[in-house]
Design a protein around this motif. Structure first.
Motif, mmCIF file in Angstrom:
data_model
loop_
_atom_site.group_PDB
_atom_site.id
_atom_site.type_symbol
_atom_site.label_atom_id
_atom_site.label_comp_id
_atom_site.label_asym_id
_atom_site.label_seq_id
_atom_site.Cartn_x
_atom_site.Cartn_y
_atom_site.Cartn_z
ATOM 1 N N GLN A 122 0.221 -0.684 0.109
ATOM 2 C CA GLN A 122 -0.294 -0.281 0.322
ATOM 3 C C GLN A 122 0.206 1.403 0.058
ATOM 4 O OE1 GLN A 122 -0.450 -2.578 2.109
ATOM 5 N NE2 GLN A 122 -2.517 -3.335 0.987
ATOM 6 N N ALA A 123 2.039 0.335 0.956
ATOM 7 C CA ALA A 123 3.085 2.387 0.749
ATOM 8 C C ALA A 123 3.074 2.723 -0.236
ATOM 9 C CB ALA A 123 4.718 2.243 1.386
ATOM 10 N N ILE A 124 3.476 1.260 -1.607
ATOM 11 C CA ILE A 124 4.264 1.529 -2.962
ATOM 12 C C ILE A 124 2.675 2.551 -3.540
ATOM 13 C CG2 ILE A 124 4.754 0.447 -4.953
ATOM 14 C CD1 ILE A 124 6.113 -1.350 -3.080
ATOM 15 N N GLU A 125 2.505 2.280 -3.309
ATOM 16 C CA GLU A 125 0.927 2.897 -4.423
ATOM 17 C C GLU A 125 0.552 4.436 -3.999
ATOM 18 O OE1 GLU A 125 -3.711 1.761 -4.953
ATOM 19 O OE2 GLU A 125 -2.995 0.693 -3.499
ATOM 20 N N LEU A 126 0.747 4.478 -2.663
ATOM 21 C CA LEU A 126 0.521 6.030 -2.014
ATOM 22 C C LEU A 126 1.975 6.859 -2.282
ATOM 23 C CD1 LEU A 126 -1.404 4.875 0.661
ATOM 24 C CD2 LEU A 126 -1.704 5.481 -1.180
ATOM 25 N N ASP A 127 3.296 6.634 -2.320
ATOM 26 C CA ASP A 127 4.265 7.147 -2.531
ATOM 27 C C ASP A 127 5.153 7.121 -3.850
ATOM 28 O OD1 ASP A 127 6.580 8.952 -2.203
ATOM 29 O OD2 ASP A 127 5.947 8.821 -0.417
ATOM 30 N N ALA A 128 4.958 7.591 -5.156
ATOM 31 C CA ALA A 128 5.852 6.988 -6.396
ATOM 32 C C ALA A 128 7.431 7.177 -5.859
ATOM 33 C CB ALA A 128 5.512 8.104 -7.382
ATOM 34 N N ARG A 129 7.394 8.850 -4.810
ATOM 35 C CA ARG A 129 9.272 8.787 -4.471
ATOM 36 C C ARG A 129 9.522 7.195 -4.580
ATOM 37 N NH1 ARG A 129 10.733 14.101 -2.133
ATOM 38 N NH2 ARG A 129 9.647 13.285 -0.629
ATOM 39 N N LEU A 130 8.688 6.631 -3.793
ATOM 40 C CA LEU A 130 9.672 6.036 -2.526
ATOM 41 C C LEU A 130 10.270 4.618 -4.176
ATOM 42 C CD1 LEU A 130 7.485 3.498 0.245
ATOM 43 C CD2 LEU A 130 8.379 2.261 -1.758
ATOM 44 N N LEU A 131 9.563 4.065 -4.509
ATOM 45 C CA LEU A 131 10.127 3.760 -5.629
ATOM 46 C C LEU A 131 11.465 4.169 -6.126
ATOM 47 C CD1 LEU A 131 7.320 3.251 -7.932
ATOM 48 C CD2 LEU A 131 7.825 1.895 -6.550
ATOM 49 N N GLU A 132 12.004 5.164 -6.024
ATOM 50 C CA GLU A 132 13.661 5.627 -6.311
ATOM 51 C C GLU A 132 14.221 5.458 -4.910
ATOM 52 O OE1 GLU A 132 13.379 9.672 -6.932
ATOM 53 O OE2 GLU A 132 11.279 9.860 -8.053
ATOM 54 N N GLY A 133 14.049 5.667 -4.126
ATOM 55 C CA GLY A 133 14.288 5.163 -3.553
ATOM 56 C C GLY A 133 14.746 2.863 -3.183
ATOM 57 N N VAL A 134 13.823 3.320 -3.510
ATOM 58 C CA VAL A 134 14.103 1.066 -3.987
ATOM 59 C C VAL A 134 14.588 0.909 -4.904
ATOM 60 C CG1 VAL A 134 12.641 -0.626 -4.354
ATOM 61 C CG2 VAL A 134 11.745 0.613 -2.212
ATOM 62 N N ALA A 135 14.727 1.806 -5.972
ATOM 63 C CA ALA A 135 15.346 1.665 -6.888
ATOM 64 C C ALA A 135 17.133 1.649 -6.777
ATOM 65 C CB ALA A 135 15.143 2.136 -8.237
ATOM 66 N N LEU A 136 17.282 2.655 -5.834
ATOM 67 C CA LEU A 136 18.072 3.082 -5.350
ATOM 68 C C LEU A 136 19.403 2.266 -5.201
ATOM 69 C CD1 LEU A 136 19.736 6.596 -4.733
ATOM 70 C CD2 LEU A 136 21.070 4.144 -3.162
ATOM 71 N N LEU A 137 18.687 1.122 -4.019
ATOM 72 C CA LEU A 137 19.328 0.032 -2.835
ATOM 73 C C LEU A 137 19.268 -1.120 -3.713
ATOM 74 C CD1 LEU A 137 17.215 1.691 0.482
ATOM 75 C CD2 LEU A 137 19.873 1.343 0.390
ATOM 76 N N ARG A 138 18.294 -1.521 -4.726
ATOM 77 C CA ARG A 138 18.406 -2.770 -5.325
ATOM 78 C C ARG A 138 19.643 -2.574 -6.141
ATOM 79 N NH1 ARG A 138 12.190 -4.965 -7.147
ATOM 80 N NH2 ARG A 138 14.127 -6.754 -7.372
ATOM 81 N N GLU A 139 19.761 -1.223 -7.225
ATOM 82 C CA GLU A 139 21.115 -1.525 -7.288
ATOM 83 C C GLU A 139 22.278 -1.375 -6.580
ATOM 84 O OE1 GLU A 139 21.643 2.977 -9.731
ATOM 85 O OE2 GLU A 139 19.002 2.279 -10.427
ATOM 86 N N GLN A 140 22.649 -0.958 -5.573
ATOM 87 C CA GLN A 140 23.593 -2.165 -5.069
ATOM 88 C C GLN A 140 23.665 -3.022 -4.245
ATOM 89 O OE1 GLN A 140 23.398 0.930 -1.141
ATOM 90 N NE2 GLN A 140 23.102 2.861 -2.480
ATOM 91 N N GLY A 141 22.725 -3.447 -4.715
ATOM 92 C CA GLY A 141 22.389 -4.678 -4.201
ATOM 93 C C GLY A 141 21.240 -6.117 -3.392
ATOM 94 N N CYS A 142 20.997 -4.870 -2.778
ATOM 95 C CA CYS A 142 19.736 -5.389 -1.953
ATOM 96 C C CYS A 142 18.637 -6.052 -2.496
ATOM 97 C CB CYS A 142 19.469 -4.062 -1.152
ATOM 98 S SG CYS A 142 20.593 -3.271 -0.269
ATOM 99 N N LEU A 143 18.083 -6.766 -1.901
ATOM 100 C CA LEU A 143 16.660 -7.461 -2.622
ATOM 101 C C LEU A 143 15.277 -7.134 -2.263
ATOM 102 C CD1 LEU A 143 19.393 -9.732 -2.153
ATOM 103 C CD2 LEU A 143 17.054 -11.552 -2.614
ATOM 104 N N LEU A 144 14.210 -6.800 -2.622
ATOM 105 C CA LEU A 144 12.604 -5.656 -2.256
ATOM 106 C C LEU A 144 11.594 -7.186 -2.087
ATOM 107 C CD1 LEU A 144 10.889 -3.935 -2.117
ATOM 108 C CD2 LEU A 144 10.478 -4.228 -4.804
ATOM 109 N N ALA A 145 11.005 -7.178 -1.301
ATOM 110 C CA ALA A 145 9.865 -8.474 -0.735
ATOM 111 C C ALA A 145 9.040 -7.088 -0.604
ATOM 112 C CB ALA A 145 10.268 -8.922 0.905
#
Length: 401
Positions: A122-145
């Motif tokens: 639900q947080a992803i749906e409400l805040d598109a900017r959150l996706l940018e932060g997630v993408a940055l950390l995934r580029e560093q190697g972190c996984l997403l759940a």
């Protein structure tokens, strides 16, 4: 981990809850959970976060908690395990804060590939900017759940577009599956759908014997909950967890073996009757006469005949055991004369392998909205190829028989 004193005598600490792989029979991850107290009175994480209204204070506190979780996880020496880390949406919604989190992870000595960021759907749906932060950390190697999938208005399209590594099914979905057969069937299909998009499935909230059985039956990959292990500073080891789950696995397998034995017997009777019907048709018998062996079986719903293009020839031959209520409610779908079933797997498999009896996967019948499987086989009647079909109330796995 050193306790982190915050303002107003608030003390934060970490507990970890095992995330267990059913296939590997061992713990493969730990979810870090916040534990807080003030003057020796326990506080919930929500009560803690509500104390911080200013964005900078709340993010500072969140980063301090993440740092503590990482330090404790690294100190415990959890080799070959993931750290599932809940991160506040405010922290991930700013690239600068997300970058600070990346630095915290690196300084803790944990490989980024060992960190799974848990983000509420639900947080992803409400805040598109959150996706940018997630993408940055995934580029560093972190996984997403994606966390709490199945709560409220879950969006399959949104989950697919994020390409998560894990999808965590909310405990309420499991509760419903325990008490309702339809939800239980849906749970298994949702697991398969998540697998198709490349995500492993974690079923949360496994707390009772019934929960374990449903979770095992769903085909999920990982389980988490009080039945597996409670959160603790030093949680239960696999020496305690594995015997508990092995006992339930053995129980489920015994049930499954019995079910398969009964199904094999029932399907063998259906197969024999189906072959009798096919032979009678090829020898020139009328369809109504040839289909009698099939229609006399208790689990057979109907028989029907298709031409080589998948178009139905004549009407359905029903067993007479249809639900009257369903036939009335779905009467506009009852007459299937001339319907085209060429897109159905049971037709395509029969055409591809003439003379081979095929059983479909369970699916929802359009005619009366019951779950059934369809037996089908391509045969020649008067030197013209047809496909004989029969709908049966029996679960199964699509395969050649």
């Amino acid at each position: 981990m050193n306790n982190i004193p915050m303002r107003d005598s608030l003390v934060l600490n970490s507990h970890f809850q095992p995330i267990y792989s059913l296939a590997h029979r061992r713990t493969v991850g730990m979810e870090a959970l916040l534990r807080a107290s003030e003057n020796e009175v326990s506080l919930s994480p929500l009560e803690v976060y509500q104390r911080y209204i200013r964005r900078d204070e709340r993010v500072a506190m969140d980063l301090a908690v993440c740092a503590a979780h990482c330090q404790r996880f690294a100190a415990a020496g959890h080799a070959q395990r993931w750290l599932f880390l809940n991160v506040d949406a405010m922290t991930l919604s700013d690239p600068d804060y997300a970058n600070q989190l990346g630095i915290i992870i690196a300084e803790s000595g944990i490989a980024p590939q060992s960190v799974v960021l848990e983000v509420l759907e639900q947080a992803i749906e409400l805040d598109a900017r959150l996706l940018e932060g997630v993408a940055l950390l995934r580029e560093q190697g972190c996984l997403l759940a994606i966390d709490d999938f199945g709560v409220g208005h879950s969006n399959i399209d949104r989950v697919c577009s994020l390409e998560p590594d894990f999808v965590k099914f909310d405990r309420h979905l499991l509760r419903s599956a325990v008490t309702q057969q339809r939800t239980r069937t849906l749970l298994s299909r949702l697991v398969r759908l998540m697998h198709e998009i490349g995500a492993l499935v974690v079923v949360e909230g496994v707390e009772s014997d019934s929960d374990v059985v449903v979770a095992l039956d769903s085909g999920c990959d990982l389980v988490q909950g009080y039945y597996v292990a409670r959160p603790a500073a030093v949680p239960d080891s696999d020496q305690l967890i594995t015997p508990r789950l092995d006992a339930k696995w053995d129980e489920l397998m015994n049930r499954e073996l019995l079910r398969r034995k009964l199904n094999r017997r029932q399907m063998e009777l259906s197969r024999q009757a189906f072959v009798q019907t096919a032979i009678a048709l090829m020898q020139g018998s009328e369809f109504e006469v040839a289909a009698k062996p099939m229609l006399q079986l208790p689990d057979v719903i109907r028989c029907f005949l298709l031409d080589q293009e998948g178009r139905q020839q004549g009407r359905n031959l029903n067993s007479g055991r249809n639900n009257i209520g369903d036939s009335l409610r779905f009467s506009p779908l009852e007459d299937t004369t001339g319907a085209v079933w060429s897109r159905r797997a049971y037709f395509q498999h029969a055409i591809d392998q003439p003379g081979v009896l095929y059983m479909s996967e369970p699916y929802l019948s359009m005619t009366d909205t019951r779950i059934c499987v369809t037996l089908s086989m391509a045969i020649e009647i008067d030197e013209v190829q047809h496909v004989l079909c029969s709908d049966v109330l029996m679960p199964g796995v699509g395969r050649s028989l």
